[in-house]
Design a protein around this motif. Structure first.
Motif, PDB file in Angstrom:
ATOM      1  N   TYR A  43       0.829  -1.202   0.000  1.00  0.00           N
ATOM      2  CA  TYR A  43       0.000   0.000   0.000  1.00  0.00           C
ATOM      3  C   TYR A  43       0.869   1.260   0.000  1.00  0.00           C
ATOM      4  CZ  TYR A  43      -3.220   3.638   1.412  1.00  0.00           C
ATOM      5  OH  TYR A  43      -3.936   4.809   1.461  1.00  0.00           O
ATOM      6  N   THR A  44       1.993   1.213   0.688  1.00  0.00           N
ATOM      7  CA  THR A  44       2.901   2.361   0.725  1.00  0.00           C
ATOM      8  C   THR A  44       3.380   2.694  -0.679  1.00  0.00           C
ATOM      9  OG1 THR A  44       3.641   1.775   2.954  1.00  0.00           O
ATOM     10  CG2 THR A  44       5.066   3.245   1.682  1.00  0.00           C
ATOM     11  N   PHE A  45       3.725   1.684  -1.452  1.00  0.00           N
ATOM     12  CA  PHE A  45       4.151   1.912  -2.836  1.00  0.00           C
ATOM     13  C   PHE A  45       2.993   2.433  -3.682  1.00  0.00           C
ATOM     14  CE2 PHE A  45       7.392  -1.505  -1.820  1.00  0.00           C
ATOM     15  CZ  PHE A  45       8.457  -0.626  -1.750  1.00  0.00           C
ATOM     16  N   LYS A  46       1.823   1.838  -3.522  1.00  0.00           N
ATOM     17  CA  LYS A  46       0.654   2.229  -4.312  1.00  0.00           C
ATOM     18  C   LYS A  46       0.258   3.679  -4.037  1.00  0.00           C
ATOM     19  CE  LYS A  46      -2.797  -0.583  -4.843  1.00  0.00           C
ATOM     20  NZ  LYS A  46      -3.908  -1.530  -4.585  1.00  0.00           N
ATOM     21  N   ASN A  47       0.541   4.144  -2.840  1.00  0.00           N
ATOM     22  CA  ASN A  47       0.129   5.486  -2.430  1.00  0.00           C
ATOM     23  C   ASN A  47       1.202   6.538  -2.691  1.00  0.00           C
ATOM     24  OD1 ASN A  47      -1.956   7.083  -1.202  1.00  0.00           O
ATOM     25  ND2 ASN A  47      -0.657   7.265   0.617  1.00  0.00           N
ATOM     26  N   ALA A  48       2.365   6.122  -3.157  1.00  0.00           N
ATOM     27  CA  ALA A  48       3.492   7.046  -3.318  1.00  0.00           C
ATOM     28  C   ALA A  48       3.292   7.990  -4.502  1.00  0.00           C
ATOM     29  CB  ALA A  48       4.786   6.254  -3.496  1.00  0.00           C
ATOM     30  N   ASP A  49       3.614   9.255  -4.277  1.00  0.00           N
ATOM     31  CA  ASP A  49       3.671  10.224  -5.377  1.00  0.00           C
ATOM     32  C   ASP A  49       5.069  10.252  -5.976  1.00  0.00           C
ATOM     33  OD1 ASP A  49       0.948  11.508  -5.191  1.00  0.00           O
ATOM     34  OD2 ASP A  49       1.676  11.816  -3.145  1.00  0.00           O
ATOM     35  N   VAL A  50       6.050   9.949  -5.139  1.00  0.00           N
ATOM     36  CA  VAL A  50       7.441   9.809  -5.590  1.00  0.00           C
ATOM     37  C   VAL A  50       8.009   8.552  -4.947  1.00  0.00           C
ATOM     38  CG1 VAL A  50       9.756  10.814  -5.610  1.00  0.00           C
ATOM     39  CG2 VAL A  50       7.758  12.304  -5.762  1.00  0.00           C
ATOM     40  N   LEU A  51       8.607   7.718  -5.765  1.00  0.00           N
ATOM     41  CA  LEU A  51       9.308   6.542  -5.248  1.00  0.00           C
ATOM     42  C   LEU A  51      10.753   6.612  -5.694  1.00  0.00           C
ATOM     43  CD1 LEU A  51       9.542   3.783  -3.890  1.00  0.00           C
ATOM     44  CD2 LEU A  51       8.775   2.738  -6.044  1.00  0.00           C
ATOM     45  N   ILE A  52      11.647   6.632  -4.729  1.00  0.00           N
ATOM     46  CA  ILE A  52      13.088   6.603  -4.998  1.00  0.00           C
ATOM     47  C   ILE A  52      13.586   5.243  -4.550  1.00  0.00           C
ATOM     48  CG2 ILE A  52      15.314   7.694  -4.554  1.00  0.00           C
ATOM     49  CD1 ILE A  52      13.819  10.244  -3.830  1.00  0.00           C
ATOM     50  N   ILE A  53      14.193   4.519  -5.463  1.00  0.00           N
ATOM     51  CA  ILE A  53      14.524   3.123  -5.173  1.00  0.00           C
ATOM     52  C   ILE A  53      15.797   2.713  -5.904  1.00  0.00           C
ATOM     53  CG2 ILE A  53      13.106   2.265  -7.098  1.00  0.00           C
ATOM     54  CD1 ILE A  53      12.313  -0.119  -5.278  1.00  0.00           C
ATOM     55  N   ASN A  54      16.548   1.803  -5.294  1.00  0.00           N
ATOM     56  CA  ASN A  54      17.656   1.164  -6.004  1.00  0.00           C
ATOM     57  C   ASN A  54      17.091   0.155  -6.991  1.00  0.00           C
ATOM     58  OD1 ASN A  54      19.267   1.111  -2.840  1.00  0.00           O
ATOM     59  ND2 ASN A  54      19.870   2.442  -4.516  1.00  0.00           N
ATOM     60  N   ASN A  55      17.855  -0.167  -7.999  1.00  0.00           N
ATOM     61  CA  ASN A  55      17.415  -1.138  -9.002  1.00  0.00           C
ATOM     62  C   ASN A  55      17.600  -2.547  -8.440  1.00  0.00           C
ATOM     63  OD1 ASN A  55      16.630  -2.451 -11.283  1.00  0.00           O
ATOM     64  ND2 ASN A  55      18.315  -1.755 -12.568  1.00  0.00           N
ATOM     65  N   ILE A  56      16.524  -3.092  -7.877  1.00  0.00           N
ATOM     66  CA  ILE A  56      16.572  -4.410  -7.248  1.00  0.00           C
ATOM     67  C   ILE A  56      16.173  -5.469  -8.268  1.00  0.00           C
ATOM     68  CG2 ILE A  56      15.599  -5.861  -5.422  1.00  0.00           C
ATOM     69  CD1 ILE A  56      15.157  -3.269  -3.812  1.00  0.00           C
ATOM     70  N   LYS A  57      17.020  -6.460  -8.457  1.00  0.00           N
ATOM     71  CA  LYS A  57      16.788  -7.453  -9.500  1.00  0.00           C
ATOM     72  C   LYS A  57      16.485  -8.845  -8.953  1.00  0.00           C
ATOM     73  CE  LYS A  57      20.113  -5.163 -12.569  1.00  0.00           C
ATOM     74  NZ  LYS A  57      21.374  -5.355 -13.331  1.00  0.00           N
ATOM     75  N   ASN A  58      16.967  -9.154  -7.785  1.00  0.00           N
ATOM     76  CA  ASN A  58      16.902 -10.533  -7.286  1.00  0.00           C
ATOM     77  C   ASN A  58      15.666 -10.838  -6.449  1.00  0.00           C
ATOM     78  OD1 ASN A  58      19.379 -11.096  -8.520  1.00  0.00           O
ATOM     79  ND2 ASN A  58      20.524 -10.373  -6.744  1.00  0.00           N
ATOM     80  N   TYR A  59      14.819  -9.853  -6.247  1.00  0.00           N
ATOM     81  CA  TYR A  59      13.572 -10.054  -5.503  1.00  0.00           C
ATOM     82  C   TYR A  59      12.437  -9.556  -6.397  1.00  0.00           C
ATOM     83  CZ  TYR A  59      16.455 -10.961  -1.405  1.00  0.00           C
ATOM     84  OH  TYR A  59      17.380 -11.491  -0.529  1.00  0.00           O
ATOM     85  N   ASN A  60      11.691 -10.486  -6.971  1.00  0.00           N
ATOM     86  CA  ASN A  60      10.730 -10.161  -8.022  1.00  0.00           C
ATOM     87  C   ASN A  60       9.726  -9.093  -7.633  1.00  0.00           C
ATOM     88  OD1 ASN A  60      11.908 -11.976  -9.795  1.00  0.00           O
ATOM     89  ND2 ASN A  60      10.593 -13.671  -9.179  1.00  0.00           N
ATOM     90  N   ASP A  61       9.267  -9.117  -6.393  1.00  0.00           N
ATOM     91  CA  ASP A  61       8.271  -8.138  -5.965  1.00  0.00           C
ATOM     92  C   ASP A  61       8.778  -6.710  -6.097  1.00  0.00           C
ATOM     93  OD1 ASP A  61       6.313 -10.005  -5.341  1.00  0.00           O
ATOM     94  OD2 ASP A  61       7.029 -10.256  -3.288  1.00  0.00           O
ATOM     95  N   TYR A  62      10.076  -6.535  -5.912  1.00  0.00           N
ATOM     96  CA  TYR A  62      10.643  -5.193  -5.888  1.00  0.00           C
ATOM     97  C   TYR A  62      11.305  -4.784  -7.206  1.00  0.00           C
ATOM     98  CZ  TYR A  62       9.966  -5.385  -0.825  1.00  0.00           C
ATOM     99  OH  TYR A  62       9.423  -5.464   0.436  1.00  0.00           O
ATOM    100  N   THR A  63      11.167  -5.584  -8.231  1.00  0.00           N
ATOM    101  CA  THR A  63      11.733  -5.191  -9.523  1.00  0.00           C
ATOM    102  C   THR A  63      10.974  -3.983 -10.052  1.00  0.00           C
ATOM    103  OG1 THR A  63      10.271  -6.683 -10.741  1.00  0.00           O
ATOM    104  CG2 THR A  63      12.449  -7.539 -10.081  1.00  0.00           C
ATOM    105  N   LEU A  64      11.635  -3.189 -10.867  1.00  0.00           N
ATOM    106  CA  LEU A  64      10.991  -2.008 -11.437  1.00  0.00           C
ATOM    107  C   LEU A  64       9.765  -2.399 -12.252  1.00  0.00           C
ATOM    108  CD1 LEU A  64      14.158  -0.005 -12.558  1.00  0.00           C
ATOM    109  CD2 LEU A  64      12.842   0.238 -10.442  1.00  0.00           C
TER     110      LEU A  64
END
Length: 201
Positions: free
Chosen positions: A63-84
């Motif tokens: 929900y935190t991601f869904k509600n974000a107006d700005v998301l600053i994130i590292n490029n995470i590749k090894n955890y599917n949920d967090y991929t771009l």
């Protein structure tokens, strides 16, 4: 840049926007810079989540991601949920996504085997040669092969460039132009403030 972008777009909006930073430990330093150099807190509620502590807790933060107006994130590749690719499916259509580089560089350290120390954590001493106490003198007087060292250094530069290519922030040229005059990394995973200040500005 974030502050300037949203200051113009949301000048008359009373409710603060949501800025989520999902990054490694460098994220805390960037937030300190944002607060120091702008009035960003007047526009955003800022939530910093330490990524490596939450990689298996995606449902908690969905929900935190869904509600974000700005998301600053590292490029995470090894955890599917967090991929771009996956995050773009749940973000708001008008959310601003900024991929922050996970800056790391091993070129200042020898390409050798290392060991974990018993009484020092990885944040204190990341790389310690895998040598026994009886071999210290030989290790310190060992004739290093300059060709191997240069080849390894250039390989690490290629890796550093690839990290830049996968992010929205350019830093490689700054490193090349300044690394001989100013320290840029205190260990392979922790850049100095020279690098962090450049990326964060």
């Amino acid at each position: 840049a974030i502050y300037e972008h949203f200051r113009g777009n949301y000048r008359n909006v009373e409710k603060k926007k949501e800025l989520v930073m999902f990054t490694n430990c460098h994220g805390e330093r960037y937030i300190e810079m944002f607060k120091r150099d702008s009035d960003i807190e007047k526009i955003f509620n800022i939530q910093y989540i330490v990524s490596y502590e939450q990689l298996n807790n995606f449902d908690r933060w969905r929900y935190t991601f869904k509600n974000a107006d700005v998301l600053i994130i590292n490029n995470i590749k090894n955890y599917n949920d967090y991929t771009l690719e996956n995050l773009k499916k749940i973000l708001k259509k008008d959310a601003l996504l900024i991929v922050l580089p996970f800056v790391r560089f091993e070129g200042y350290w020898l390409p050798e085997k290392y060991k974990r120390l018993k009484y020092f954590g990885g944040n204190s001493v990341s790389y310690f040669p895998n040598i026994d106490i009886g071999n210290i003198d030989n290790y310190l007087t060992y004739d290093i092969n300059e060709t191997i060292i240069k080849k390894y250094f250039n390989k690490c530069l290629t890796k550093l460039k690839s990290i830049e290519n996968e992010s929205d922030i350019k830093f490689y040229d700054f490193f090349i132009e300044n690394h001989r005059e100013y320290p840029m990394f205190r260990d392979n995973y922790h850049p100095t403030m020279n690098m962090l200040e450049y990326i964060g500005k």
